[in-house]
Motif scaffolding. Structure first.
Motif, PDB file in Angstrom:
ATOM      1  N   THR A   1      -7.545  11.669   9.455  1.00  0.00           N
ATOM      2  CA  THR A   1      -6.637  11.433  11.213  1.00  0.00           C
ATOM      3  C   THR A   1      -7.368  11.290  12.225  1.00  0.00           C
ATOM      4  OG1 THR A   1      -7.922  13.780  11.607  1.00  0.00           O
ATOM      5  CG2 THR A   1      -5.586  13.775   9.528  1.00  0.00           C
ATOM      6  N   ASP A   2      -7.314  10.879  13.314  1.00  0.00           N
ATOM      7  CA  ASP A   2      -7.603  10.988  15.020  1.00  0.00           C
ATOM      8  C   ASP A   2      -8.456  11.862  14.966  1.00  0.00           C
ATOM      9  OD1 ASP A   2      -5.154  11.928  16.390  1.00  0.00           O
ATOM     10  OD2 ASP A   2      -4.156   9.815  16.000  1.00  0.00           O
ATOM     11  N   ALA A   3      -8.624  11.820  16.543  1.00  0.00           N
ATOM     12  CA  ALA A   3      -8.972  12.959  17.499  1.00  0.00           C
ATOM     13  C   ALA A   3      -7.868  13.588  17.381  1.00  0.00           C
ATOM     14  CB  ALA A   3      -9.513  12.211  18.625  1.00  0.00           C
ATOM     15  N   ASP A   4      -6.828  13.009  17.768  1.00  0.00           N
ATOM     16  CA  ASP A   4      -5.697  14.365  18.009  1.00  0.00           C
ATOM     17  C   ASP A   4      -5.371  15.219  16.784  1.00  0.00           C
ATOM     18  OD1 ASP A   4      -5.729  14.110  20.859  1.00  0.00           O
ATOM     19  OD2 ASP A   4      -4.729  12.600  20.747  1.00  0.00           O
ATOM     20  N   GLY A   5      -5.854  14.660  15.765  1.00  0.00           N
ATOM     21  CA  GLY A   5      -5.341  15.198  14.612  1.00  0.00           C
ATOM     22  C   GLY A   5      -3.645  15.107  13.657  1.00  0.00           C
ATOM     23  N   TYR A   6      -3.278  13.189  14.394  1.00  0.00           N
ATOM     24  CA  TYR A   6      -2.532  12.229  13.649  1.00  0.00           C
ATOM     25  C   TYR A   6      -3.278  11.623  12.278  1.00  0.00           C
ATOM     26  CZ  TYR A   6       0.261  14.212  16.995  1.00  0.00           C
ATOM     27  OH  TYR A   6       0.789  15.281  18.556  1.00  0.00           O
ATOM     28  N   PRO A   7      -2.052  11.827  11.329  1.00  0.00           N
ATOM     29  CA  PRO A   7      -2.993  10.684   9.914  1.00  0.00           C
ATOM     30  C   PRO A   7      -2.502   9.256  10.726  1.00  0.00           C
ATOM     31  CG  PRO A   7      -0.562  11.402   9.876  1.00  0.00           C
ATOM     32  CD  PRO A   7      -1.194  11.821  11.066  1.00  0.00           C
TER      33      PRO A   7
ATOM     34  N   ALA B   1       2.787  -1.115   4.159  1.00  0.00           N
ATOM     35  CA  ALA B   1       2.553  -0.293   3.704  1.00  0.00           C
ATOM     36  C   ALA B   1       3.782   0.762   3.496  1.00  0.00           C
ATOM     37  CB  ALA B   1       1.590   0.769   4.450  1.00  0.00           C
ATOM     38  N   VAL B   2       4.054   1.735   2.464  1.00  0.00           N
ATOM     39  CA  VAL B   2       5.432   2.403   2.566  1.00  0.00           C
ATOM     40  C   VAL B   2       4.603   4.357   2.393  1.00  0.00           C
ATOM     41  CG1 VAL B   2       6.651   3.095   0.645  1.00  0.00           C
ATOM     42  CG2 VAL B   2       6.549   0.893   1.030  1.00  0.00           C
ATOM     43  N   GLY B   3       4.975   4.973   3.307  1.00  0.00           N
ATOM     44  CA  GLY B   3       4.528   6.165   2.931  1.00  0.00           C
ATOM     45  C   GLY B   3       4.654   7.220   3.130  1.00  0.00           C
ATOM     46  N   CYS B   4       4.591   8.502   2.025  1.00  0.00           N
ATOM     47  CA  CYS B   4       5.566   9.889   2.335  1.00  0.00           C
ATOM     48  C   CYS B   4       4.044  10.871   2.325  1.00  0.00           C
ATOM     49  CB  CYS B   4       6.348   9.883   0.815  1.00  0.00           C
ATOM     50  SG  CYS B   4       4.817   9.600  -0.976  1.00  0.00           S
ATOM     51  N   ALA B   5       5.121  11.819   1.841  1.00  0.00           N
ATOM     52  CA  ALA B   5       4.002  13.196   2.042  1.00  0.00           C
ATOM     53  C   ALA B   5       2.975  12.853   1.150  1.00  0.00           C
ATOM     54  CB  ALA B   5       4.711  14.480   1.981  1.00  0.00           C
ATOM     55  N   GLY B   6       2.633  12.933   0.278  1.00  0.00           N
ATOM     56  CA  GLY B   6       1.519  12.843  -0.738  1.00  0.00           C
ATOM     57  C   GLY B   6       0.877  11.283  -1.417  1.00  0.00           C
ATOM     58  N   GLY B   7       1.864  10.403  -1.524  1.00  0.00           N
ATOM     59  CA  GLY B   7       1.801   9.609  -1.772  1.00  0.00           C
ATOM     60  C   GLY B   7       2.076   8.916  -3.445  1.00  0.00           C
ATOM     61  N   LYS B   8       1.722  10.031  -3.824  1.00  0.00           N
ATOM     62  CA  LYS B   8       1.884  10.339  -5.722  1.00  0.00           C
ATOM     63  C   LYS B   8       3.014   9.412  -6.682  1.00  0.00           C
ATOM     64  CE  LYS B   8       0.210  12.637  -9.269  1.00  0.00           C
ATOM     65  NZ  LYS B   8      -0.522  14.288  -9.681  1.00  0.00           N
ATOM     66  N   HIS B   9       3.600   9.678  -5.969  1.00  0.00           N
ATOM     67  CA  HIS B   9       5.145   9.835  -6.582  1.00  0.00           C
ATOM     68  C   HIS B   9       5.520   7.927  -6.712  1.00  0.00           C
ATOM     69  CE1 HIS B   9       4.434  14.016  -6.709  1.00  0.00           C
ATOM     70  NE2 HIS B   9       4.930  13.795  -8.348  1.00  0.00           N
TER      71      HIS B   9
ATOM     72  N   VAL C   1       9.474   6.653   4.509  1.00  0.00           N
ATOM     73  CA  VAL C   1      10.369   7.272   3.786  1.00  0.00           C
ATOM     74  C   VAL C   1      10.156   9.005   3.402  1.00  0.00           C
ATOM     75  CG1 VAL C   1      10.632   5.017   2.157  1.00  0.00           C
ATOM     76  CG2 VAL C   1       9.288   7.003   1.647  1.00  0.00           C
ATOM     77  N   ARG C   2       9.220   9.659   4.411  1.00  0.00           N
ATOM     78  CA  ARG C   2       9.849  10.985   3.924  1.00  0.00           C
ATOM     79  C   ARG C   2      11.050  11.646   4.372  1.00  0.00           C
ATOM     80  NH1 ARG C   2       4.554  13.267   7.393  1.00  0.00           N
ATOM     81  NH2 ARG C   2       4.927  11.174   8.736  1.00  0.00           N
TER      82      ARG C   2
ATOM     83  N   THR D   1       0.670  -1.404   0.227  1.00  0.00           N
ATOM     84  CA  THR D   1       0.020  -0.024  -0.032  1.00  0.00           C
ATOM     85  C   THR D   1       0.944   1.562  -0.080  1.00  0.00           C
ATOM     86  OG1 THR D   1      -1.804  -1.323   1.135  1.00  0.00           O
ATOM     87  CG2 THR D   1      -2.061   1.286   1.684  1.00  0.00           C
ATOM     88  N   SER D   2       0.511   2.224  -1.136  1.00  0.00           N
ATOM     89  CA  SER D   2       1.152   3.599  -0.806  1.00  0.00           C
ATOM     90  C   SER D   2       0.064   4.617   0.059  1.00  0.00           C
ATOM     91  CB  SER D   2       1.345   3.875  -2.251  1.00  0.00           C
ATOM     92  OG  SER D   2       1.807   4.687  -2.170  1.00  0.00           O
ATOM     93  N   VAL D   3       0.466   5.630   0.967  1.00  0.00           N
ATOM     94  CA  VAL D   3       0.216   6.061   2.049  1.00  0.00           C
ATOM     95  C   VAL D   3       0.595   6.885   2.048  1.00  0.00           C
ATOM     96  CG1 VAL D   3      -0.255   6.208   4.312  1.00  0.00           C
ATOM     97  CG2 VAL D   3      -0.319   3.957   3.723  1.00  0.00           C
ATOM     98  N   GLY D   4       0.027   8.157   1.433  1.00  0.00           N
ATOM     99  CA  GLY D   4      -0.125   9.441   1.441  1.00  0.00           C
ATOM    100  C   GLY D   4      -0.355   9.992   2.220  1.00  0.00           C
ATOM    101  N   TYR D   5       1.074  11.244   3.865  1.00  0.00           N
ATOM    102  CA  TYR D   5       0.199  10.607   5.108  1.00  0.00           C
ATOM    103  C   TYR D   5      -0.486  12.540   4.705  1.00  0.00           C
ATOM    104  CZ  TYR D   5       2.705   7.439   7.320  1.00  0.00           C
ATOM    105  OH  TYR D   5       3.523   6.478   7.465  1.00  0.00           O
TER     106      TYR D   5
END
Length: 102
Positions: free
Chosen positions: A18-24, A89-97, A35-36, A9-13
């Motif tokens: 987000t959860d109740a505290d605003g975290y992804p 899952a591999v995550g970065c800022a947007g997930g698009k690239h 990988v950010r 899965t590609s994740v764009g953070y």
């Protein structure tokens, strides 16, 4: 023995719920590789900013990023272990690239 199916899965953070505290909210996966800070952001290459991860130009920029080949080698070795992960899952800022498209 039949091959083991692994879901990648590609994740764009920036796009995750987000959860109740605003975290992804992280995806269901083990491991989740953020990988950010490990790889440079391919979006800074202006000639590929509007493209997605299926485009060969994007793939060339990502794989040429210092550390990318070693990261992929390590992730592959981990995935091939007998008790290796079934969801990665591999995550970065947007997930698009680094993902497979939008």
């Amino acid at each position: 023995m039949p091959p083991t199916r692994i879901t990648l899965t590609s994740v764009g953070y920036l796009h995750q719920p987000t959860d109740a505290d605003g975290y992804p909210t992280p995806p269901t996966a083990d491991p989740i590789e953020d990988v950010r800070e490990r790889l440079c952001d391919p979006a800074v290459a202006r000639d590929i900013v509007d493209l997605h991860g299926r485009d060969p130009r994007v793939q060339a920029v990502v794989i040429a990023t210092p550390g990318a080949s070693k990261f992929l080698d390590n992730l592959t070795a981990h995935a091939l272990l007998p008790a290796g992960p079934r969801r990665i899952a591999v995550g970065c800022a947007g997930g698009k690239h680094r993902g497979f498209g939008y």
